[in-house]
Design a protein around this motif. Structure first.
Motif, PDB file in Angstrom:
ATOM      1  N   ASP A  77      -5.440  13.363  -5.454  1.00  0.00           N
ATOM      2  CA  ASP A  77      -4.478  13.159  -6.591  1.00  0.00           C
ATOM      3  C   ASP A  77      -3.781  14.308  -6.900  1.00  0.00           C
ATOM      4  O   ASP A  77      -2.626  14.246  -7.493  1.00  0.00           O
ATOM      5  CB  ASP A  77      -5.262  13.171  -7.803  1.00  0.00           C
ATOM      6  CG  ASP A  77      -6.035  11.382  -7.875  1.00  0.00           C
ATOM      7  OD1 ASP A  77      -5.595  10.741  -7.203  1.00  0.00           O
ATOM      8  OD2 ASP A  77      -7.038  11.401  -8.771  1.00  0.00           O
TER       9      ASP A  77
ATOM     10  N   ARG B 137      -4.516   5.336  -6.063  1.00  0.00           N
ATOM     11  CA  ARG B 137      -5.424   5.331  -4.907  1.00  0.00           C
ATOM     12  C   ARG B 137      -5.586   4.013  -4.167  1.00  0.00           C
ATOM     13  O   ARG B 137      -6.635   3.250  -4.595  1.00  0.00           O
ATOM     14  CB  ARG B 137      -6.804   6.048  -5.086  1.00  0.00           C
ATOM     15  CG  ARG B 137      -6.577   7.669  -5.287  1.00  0.00           C
ATOM     16  CD  ARG B 137      -7.661   8.230  -5.360  1.00  0.00           C
ATOM     17  NE  ARG B 137      -8.666   7.636  -6.643  1.00  0.00           N
ATOM     18  CZ  ARG B 137      -8.209   7.831  -7.987  1.00  0.00           C
ATOM     19  NH1 ARG B 137      -7.232   8.623  -8.424  1.00  0.00           N
ATOM     20  NH2 ARG B 137      -8.885   7.232  -8.902  1.00  0.00           N
TER      21      ARG B 137
ATOM     22  N   SER C  56       0.920  -1.206  -0.037  1.00  0.00           N
ATOM     23  CA  SER C  56       0.176   0.101  -0.034  1.00  0.00           C
ATOM     24  C   SER C  56       0.847   1.126  -0.136  1.00  0.00           C
ATOM     25  O   SER C  56       0.701   2.093  -0.728  1.00  0.00           O
ATOM     26  CB  SER C  56      -1.051  -0.061   1.090  1.00  0.00           C
ATOM     27  OG  SER C  56      -1.821  -0.875   1.327  1.00  0.00           O
TER      28      SER C  56
ATOM     29  N   SER D  13     -10.844   4.227  -5.255  1.00  0.00           N
ATOM     30  CA  SER D  13      -9.840   3.313  -5.117  1.00  0.00           C
ATOM     31  C   SER D  13      -9.528   2.642  -6.701  1.00  0.00           C
ATOM     32  O   SER D  13     -10.358   2.367  -7.054  1.00  0.00           O
ATOM     33  CB  SER D  13      -9.508   2.311  -4.208  1.00  0.00           C
ATOM     34  OG  SER D  13     -10.587   1.475  -4.278  1.00  0.00           O
TER      35      SER D  13
ATOM     36  N   ASN E 101       1.139   3.922  -3.192  1.00  0.00           N
ATOM     37  CA  ASN E 101       0.507   5.093  -3.123  1.00  0.00           C
ATOM     38  C   ASN E 101       1.545   6.247  -3.144  1.00  0.00           C
ATOM     39  O   ASN E 101       1.155   7.676  -3.036  1.00  0.00           O
ATOM     40  CB  ASN E 101      -0.176   5.291  -1.603  1.00  0.00           C
ATOM     41  CG  ASN E 101      -1.648   4.955  -1.568  1.00  0.00           C
ATOM     42  OD1 ASN E 101      -2.469   4.951  -2.653  1.00  0.00           O
ATOM     43  ND2 ASN E 101      -2.077   4.006  -0.842  1.00  0.00           N
ATOM     44  N   ARG E 102       2.575   5.977  -3.362  1.00  0.00           N
ATOM     45  CA  ARG E 102       3.700   7.014  -3.841  1.00  0.00           C
ATOM     46  C   ARG E 102       3.807   7.615  -5.261  1.00  0.00           C
ATOM     47  O   ARG E 102       4.114   8.583  -5.634  1.00  0.00           O
ATOM     48  CB  ARG E 102       5.089   6.519  -3.451  1.00  0.00           C
ATOM     49  CG  ARG E 102       5.291   6.084  -1.989  1.00  0.00           C
ATOM     50  CD  ARG E 102       6.650   6.317  -1.634  1.00  0.00           C
ATOM     51  NE  ARG E 102       6.837   5.855  -0.330  1.00  0.00           N
ATOM     52  CZ  ARG E 102       7.307   6.454   0.614  1.00  0.00           C
ATOM     53  NH1 ARG E 102       8.087   7.829   0.307  1.00  0.00           N
ATOM     54  NH2 ARG E 102       7.442   6.198   1.834  1.00  0.00           N
TER      55      ARG E 102
END
Length: 148
Positions: free
Chosen positions: A145, A86, A76, A105, A80-81
């Protein structure tokens, strides 16, 4: 963007889990792009596989993906980097549904050491069936975002 293909990726801890879920997705009629690991190797690293898949989603090559590692936490964090990804670590079908409805997501993350395969299938089904509600949630997704 290939909306008909779901990316999957996982490290050694998630390898067997990934293979079972990949087969499940194919049985449901989805095409699957496997970003690895392609064999069990205890020395492989989840950030590599998670990043490869998340990068393809961030570039718009695929619309969604499923990640696996031991707990799902590391995968995760790695996913998410990537801007526009998402990734939601989900432990229940309700979490998966809400991650789609409220957060739009595009990656669901499943812990191979924390879930049974049957539970993972239920979570995955809820995630696949979930739709983004938009409305008041749209602004929040746009904020996510656009975080640096």
């Amino acid at each position: 963007m290939n909306k008909d293909v779901i990316g999957v990726a996982g490290d050694h801890a998630g390898y067997e889990f990934k293979e079972q879920i990949k087969a499940y997705l194919e049985q449901k009629g989805f095409s699957v792009k496997d970003f690895g690991a392609c064999q069990y190797d205890a020395s492989d690293d989840y950030p590599v596989f998670a990043s490869d898949m998340a990068s393809a989603i961030a570039k718009g090559e695929y619309s969604r993906g499923v990640l696996f590692c031991g707990t799902g936490i590391g995968a995760s964090i790695a996913a998410n980097r990537h801007k526009g990804v998402r990734a939601a670590l989900c432990f229940t079908p309700e979490m998966a549904t809400l991650s789609r409805k409220h957060n739009n997501s595009n990656v669901v993350v499943l812990g191979a050491r924390t879930l049974s395969v049957d539970s993972a299938k239920e979570i995955l089904d809820a995630w696949l069936e979930g739709d983004f509600e938009g409305g008041r949630h749209q602004k929040r997704v746009e904020l996510l975002d656009n975080l640096s």
